[in-house]
Design a protein around this motif. Structure first.
Motif, PDB file in Angstrom:
ATOM      1  N   THR A   1       1.250  -1.431  -0.174  1.00  0.00           N
ATOM      2  CA  THR A   1       0.198  -0.171  -0.373  1.00  0.00           C
ATOM      3  C   THR A   1       1.128   0.882  -0.240  1.00  0.00           C
ATOM      4  O   THR A   1       1.589   1.471   0.326  1.00  0.00           O
ATOM      5  N   ALA A   2       0.291   2.758   0.122  1.00  0.00           N
ATOM      6  CA  ALA A   2       1.053   3.563  -0.245  1.00  0.00           C
ATOM      7  C   ALA A   2       1.775   4.196   1.518  1.00  0.00           C
ATOM      8  O   ALA A   2       2.616   4.701   1.377  1.00  0.00           O
ATOM      9  N   TYR A   3       0.829   3.217   2.350  1.00  0.00           N
ATOM     10  CA  TYR A   3       1.306   3.527   3.704  1.00  0.00           C
ATOM     11  C   TYR A   3       3.260   1.827   4.106  1.00  0.00           C
ATOM     12  O   TYR A   3       3.426   2.176   4.868  1.00  0.00           O
ATOM     13  N   GLU A   4       3.434   1.479   3.067  1.00  0.00           N
ATOM     14  CA  GLU A   4       4.404   0.233   3.040  1.00  0.00           C
ATOM     15  C   GLU A   4       5.499   1.310   3.769  1.00  0.00           C
ATOM     16  O   GLU A   4       5.899  -0.195   4.933  1.00  0.00           O
ATOM     17  N   GLY A   5       5.924   2.002   3.084  1.00  0.00           N
ATOM     18  CA  GLY A   5       7.439   2.724   3.787  1.00  0.00           C
ATOM     19  C   GLY A   5       6.889   2.814   5.182  1.00  0.00           C
ATOM     20  O   GLY A   5       8.098   2.744   6.160  1.00  0.00           O
ATOM     21  N   GLN A   6       6.159   3.817   5.624  1.00  0.00           N
ATOM     22  CA  GLN A   6       6.356   3.997   7.325  1.00  0.00           C
ATOM     23  C   GLN A   6       5.739   2.806   7.851  1.00  0.00           C
ATOM     24  O   GLN A   6       6.063   2.939   8.597  1.00  0.00           O
ATOM     25  N   ALA A   7       4.743   1.590   7.733  1.00  0.00           N
ATOM     26  CA  ALA A   7       4.986   0.305   8.301  1.00  0.00           C
ATOM     27  C   ALA A   7       5.992  -0.223   8.572  1.00  0.00           C
ATOM     28  O   ALA A   7       6.137  -0.864   9.837  1.00  0.00           O
ATOM     29  N   LEU A   8       6.607  -0.284   7.580  1.00  0.00           N
ATOM     30  CA  LEU A   8       8.196  -0.675   7.455  1.00  0.00           C
ATOM     31  C   LEU A   8       9.574  -0.103   9.032  1.00  0.00           C
ATOM     32  O   LEU A   8       9.783  -1.192   9.595  1.00  0.00           O
ATOM     33  N   LEU A   9       9.042   1.413   8.904  1.00  0.00           N
ATOM     34  CA  LEU A   9       9.833   1.874   9.669  1.00  0.00           C
ATOM     35  C   LEU A   9       9.302   1.483  11.075  1.00  0.00           C
ATOM     36  O   LEU A   9      10.107   0.905  11.599  1.00  0.00           O
ATOM     37  N   ALA A  10       8.140   1.556  11.421  1.00  0.00           N
ATOM     38  CA  ALA A  10       7.353   1.398  12.891  1.00  0.00           C
ATOM     39  C   ALA A  10       7.441  -0.567  13.297  1.00  0.00           C
ATOM     40  O   ALA A  10       7.663  -0.653  14.045  1.00  0.00           O
ATOM     41  N   LEU A  11       7.149  -1.089  12.053  1.00  0.00           N
ATOM     42  CA  LEU A  11       8.386  -2.774  12.046  1.00  0.00           C
ATOM     43  C   LEU A  11       9.503  -2.788  12.722  1.00  0.00           C
ATOM     44  O   LEU A  11      10.209  -3.220  13.692  1.00  0.00           O
ATOM     45  N   LEU A  12      10.176  -1.947  11.633  1.00  0.00           N
ATOM     46  CA  LEU A  12      11.821  -1.631  12.495  1.00  0.00           C
ATOM     47  C   LEU A  12      11.965  -1.877  13.468  1.00  0.00           C
ATOM     48  O   LEU A  12      12.946  -1.467  14.395  1.00  0.00           O
ATOM     49  N   ALA A  13      11.206  -0.271  14.375  1.00  0.00           N
ATOM     50  CA  ALA A  13      10.791  -0.561  15.439  1.00  0.00           C
ATOM     51  C   ALA A  13      11.055  -1.278  16.675  1.00  0.00           C
ATOM     52  O   ALA A  13      11.663  -1.402  17.698  1.00  0.00           O
TER      53      ALA A  13
ATOM     54  N   ARG B   1      22.907  -0.030  10.371  1.00  0.00           N
ATOM     55  CA  ARG B   1      22.216  -1.083  11.440  1.00  0.00           C
ATOM     56  C   ARG B   1      21.727  -2.784  11.470  1.00  0.00           C
ATOM     57  O   ARG B   1      22.265  -3.677  11.944  1.00  0.00           O
ATOM     58  N   GLN B   2      22.525  -2.971  10.161  1.00  0.00           N
ATOM     59  CA  GLN B   2      22.766  -4.364   9.810  1.00  0.00           C
ATOM     60  C   GLN B   2      23.890  -5.126  10.402  1.00  0.00           C
ATOM     61  O   GLN B   2      23.525  -6.207  11.609  1.00  0.00           O
ATOM     62  N   ALA B   3      24.639  -4.178  10.447  1.00  0.00           N
ATOM     63  CA  ALA B   3      25.829  -4.712  11.534  1.00  0.00           C
ATOM     64  C   ALA B   3      25.660  -4.714  12.982  1.00  0.00           C
ATOM     65  O   ALA B   3      26.338  -5.486  13.126  1.00  0.00           O
ATOM     66  N   HIS B   4      25.206  -3.795  13.457  1.00  0.00           N
ATOM     67  CA  HIS B   4      24.729  -3.768  15.012  1.00  0.00           C
ATOM     68  C   HIS B   4      23.798  -5.232  15.154  1.00  0.00           C
ATOM     69  O   HIS B   4      23.867  -5.908  16.067  1.00  0.00           O
ATOM     70  N   TYR B   5      22.715  -5.164  14.420  1.00  0.00           N
ATOM     71  CA  TYR B   5      21.659  -6.635  14.199  1.00  0.00           C
ATOM     72  C   TYR B   5      22.704  -7.789  14.378  1.00  0.00           C
ATOM     73  O   TYR B   5      22.652  -8.952  14.945  1.00  0.00           O
ATOM     74  N   LEU B   6      23.629  -7.668  13.670  1.00  0.00           N
ATOM     75  CA  LEU B   6      24.841  -9.159  13.207  1.00  0.00           C
ATOM     76  C   LEU B   6      25.415  -9.448  14.699  1.00  0.00           C
ATOM     77  O   LEU B   6      25.654 -10.260  15.052  1.00  0.00           O
TER      78      LEU B   6
ATOM     79  N   GLN C   1      14.712 -10.847  12.932  1.00  0.00           N
ATOM     80  CA  GLN C   1      13.211 -10.378  12.201  1.00  0.00           C
ATOM     81  C   GLN C   1      13.833  -8.732  11.686  1.00  0.00           C
ATOM     82  O   GLN C   1      13.161  -7.778  10.688  1.00  0.00           O
ATOM     83  N   ALA C   2      14.673  -7.972  12.756  1.00  0.00           N
ATOM     84  CA  ALA C   2      15.292  -6.115  12.837  1.00  0.00           C
ATOM     85  C   ALA C   2      15.584  -6.849  10.743  1.00  0.00           C
ATOM     86  O   ALA C   2      15.693  -5.412  10.556  1.00  0.00           O
ATOM     87  N   SER C   3      16.151  -7.534  11.311  1.00  0.00           N
ATOM     88  CA  SER C   3      17.469  -7.555   9.892  1.00  0.00           C
ATOM     89  C   SER C   3      16.551  -7.869   8.292  1.00  0.00           C
ATOM     90  O   SER C   3      16.703  -6.665   7.457  1.00  0.00           O
ATOM     91  N   GLU C   4      15.544  -8.341   8.728  1.00  0.00           N
ATOM     92  CA  GLU C   4      14.598  -8.689   7.238  1.00  0.00           C
ATOM     93  C   GLU C   4      14.270  -7.364   7.081  1.00  0.00           C
ATOM     94  O   GLU C   4      14.152  -7.323   5.939  1.00  0.00           O
ATOM     95  N   ILE C   5      13.570  -6.800   7.571  1.00  0.00           N
ATOM     96  CA  ILE C   5      13.501  -5.278   7.252  1.00  0.00           C
ATOM     97  C   ILE C   5      13.856  -4.453   6.836  1.00  0.00           C
ATOM     98  O   ILE C   5      14.173  -3.798   6.298  1.00  0.00           O
ATOM     99  N   ALA C   6      15.334  -4.848   7.732  1.00  0.00           N
ATOM    100  CA  ALA C   6      16.509  -3.802   7.019  1.00  0.00           C
ATOM    101  C   ALA C   6      16.605  -3.757   6.114  1.00  0.00           C
ATOM    102  O   ALA C   6      16.455  -3.154   4.817  1.00  0.00           O
ATOM    103  N   HIS C   7      16.652  -4.827   5.300  1.00  0.00           N
ATOM    104  CA  HIS C   7      16.267  -5.252   3.496  1.00  0.00           C
ATOM    105  C   HIS C   7      15.641  -4.918   3.132  1.00  0.00           C
ATOM    106  O   HIS C   7      15.879  -4.787   1.621  1.00  0.00           O
ATOM    107  N   LYS C   8      14.601  -4.846   3.722  1.00  0.00           N
ATOM    108  CA  LYS C   8      13.367  -4.381   3.162  1.00  0.00           C
ATOM    109  C   LYS C   8      12.956  -3.095   2.244  1.00  0.00           C
ATOM    110  O   LYS C   8      13.061  -2.566   1.300  1.00  0.00           O
ATOM    111  N   LEU C   9      13.712  -2.389   3.659  1.00  0.00           N
ATOM    112  CA  LEU C   9      14.089  -0.871   3.593  1.00  0.00           C
ATOM    113  C   LEU C   9      15.244  -0.547   2.357  1.00  0.00           C
ATOM    114  O   LEU C   9      15.583   0.415   1.625  1.00  0.00           O
ATOM    115  N   ASP C  10      16.616  -1.117   2.736  1.00  0.00           N
ATOM    116  CA  ASP C  10      17.233  -1.183   1.562  1.00  0.00           C
ATOM    117  C   ASP C  10      17.115  -1.555   0.347  1.00  0.00           C
ATOM    118  O   ASP C  10      17.265  -0.779  -0.360  1.00  0.00           O
ATOM    119  N   ALA C  11      16.392  -2.129   0.103  1.00  0.00           N
ATOM    120  CA  ALA C  11      16.228  -2.953  -1.428  1.00  0.00           C
ATOM    121  C   ALA C  11      15.088  -1.787  -2.360  1.00  0.00           C
ATOM    122  O   ALA C  11      14.452  -1.141  -2.965  1.00  0.00           O
TER     123      ALA C  11
END
Length: 377
Positions: free
Chosen positions: A138-150, A179-184, A160-170
């Motif tokens: 949806t049009a709110y996908e970007g905002q939703a991904l940032l909220a999921l990351l939080a 952030r990916q480095a911190h998650y690892l 899960q945070a790493s998966e969402i960060a990959h989507k935001l990157d893409a």
């Protein structure tokens, strides 16, 4: 066939009368709509502009009761409830909207996003996650991904945070390699040694300029008894992340002493200190300097370059005073005065701490703590 002008003479008055009747009907319809328009809505707007939220809510509730099909009134009322912390009422408003069959696709997505925000503000993370997942595509996908990351960072669900960060990157929402480095690194902290080393090396590849993976890897190597490997890891880290030298100086010194590489470490730290003076680097040099008198003189040289109460206190601690019996009192007063100056301060929210954090405990921002202490900022 002759054209009869009498029809024209009769037709003009008739057309005028019909036009007049039509205009009267339009005016009547407009008056009816104006009367039906909820005056409470405008009262609510007036209260809202005057920051009278209680009265605004009452007016909007009255407006919704008179015109239950108006979606904008529902959105306004739901947002007011959320702002006031009445999350249950906000949820009911937005769930009512979602239950309506006549809602357009765009409005349904908007209501779903509003419902997710209700759950998020209420601290119902499981329900917020479920609601946010429904916004994919949806049009709110970007905002939703940032909220999921939080949410995943807050619950420390790093995979899960790493998966969402990959989507935001893409999706082009930003660069999340740091952030990916911190998650690892966070996953490595709870993993067995072999798995931890693998995760930390992945983190170093994900963010070559990030000092944390190298510092954590060196600590892991030290615990395994390989001080020489730790020293090499930190030496490379200094080359790849020069601004982080104040954070690397202390573990580098410890690894150098344990591996017998003091001379090499001293040369490296002196080179970096000349380029960018730092109290932590100075402390590391003093620890490696074999000449005690020369080490004490380093504090004075530092004071010549930069005024520093911390450096003055360090120098005074090693000097003998004329009235030596008062030395402990003077030193104690100085130590108390310099404590706030040796803290680290978050650049995002100003939260101060004795130790350096990769993620601020106050605002949860990543890499917001400079490598230098408060006195050097």
């Amino acid at each position: 066939m002759d054209f009869d002008l009498s029809w024209v003479l009769w037709g003009l008055p008739i057309a005028f009368v019909l036009g007049w009747l039509a205009s009267r009907l339009d005016l009547r319809q407009l008056r009816i709509e104006n009367r039906q328009a909820p005056k409470a809505y405008f009262r609510g707007l007036n209260f809202l502009l005057n920051e009278q939220q209680d009265q605004a809510i009452d007016a909007f509730i009255e407006a919704v009761q008179k015109d239950p099909d108006t979606t904008e009134l529902h959105f306004a009322l739901g947002n007011l409830f959320r702002r006031r912390g009445e999350y249950e009422r906000a949820v009911r408003v937005h769930e009512h909207l979602l239950s309506r069959a006549d809602l357009s696709r765009a409005e349904r997505h908007r209501a779903q996003h509003a419902l997710a925000l209700d759950f998020l503000k209420a601290g119902l993370l499981d329900r917020a996650e479920e609601a946010l997942r429904k916004l994919e595509g949806t049009a709110y996908e970007g905002q939703a991904l940032l909220a999921l990351l939080a949410i995943y960072e807050r619950s420390r669900d790093w995979p899960q945070a790493s998966e969402i960060a990959h989507k935001l990157d893409a999706s082009g929402q930003g660069n999340f390699s740091g952030r990916q480095a911190h998650y690892l690194c966070e996953q490595a902290a709870a993993a067995p040694p072999e798995r931890a080393e693998q995760l930390l090396r992945e983190a170093m590849q994900a963010a070559p300029g990030s000092p944390r993976p190298a510092i954590d890897l060196a600590a892991l190597q030290r615990r395994a008894g390989d001080a020489q490997a730790a020293f090499k890891t930190l030496t490379r880290a200094i080359e790849e992340a020069p601004p982080a030298v104040p954070l690397i100086a202390k573990p580098l010194t410890d690894a150098a002493i344990a591996s017998g590489s003091q001379a090499q470490a001293l040369e490296l730290l002196q080179k970096n200190y000349r380029a960018s003076p730092s109290l932590d680097v100075l402390e590391a040099i003093v620890a490696l300097e074999p000449d005690t008198d020369a080490a004490r003189a380093l504090y004075v040289k530092h004071l010549e370059r930069e005024p520093s109460l911390v450096a003055a206190s360090k120098w005074l601690a090693q000097e003998k005073l004329e009235h030596e019996q008062f030395h402990p009192l003077v030193q104690g007063a100085l130590d108390h005065a310099v404590k706030p100056l040796t803290r680290y301060r978050c650049a995002a929210c100003g939260f101060e701490a004795k130790q350096h954090f990769w993620q601020c405990p106050g605002c949860q921002a990543w890499d917001s703590y400079p490598a230098r202490r408060v006195e050097e900022l």
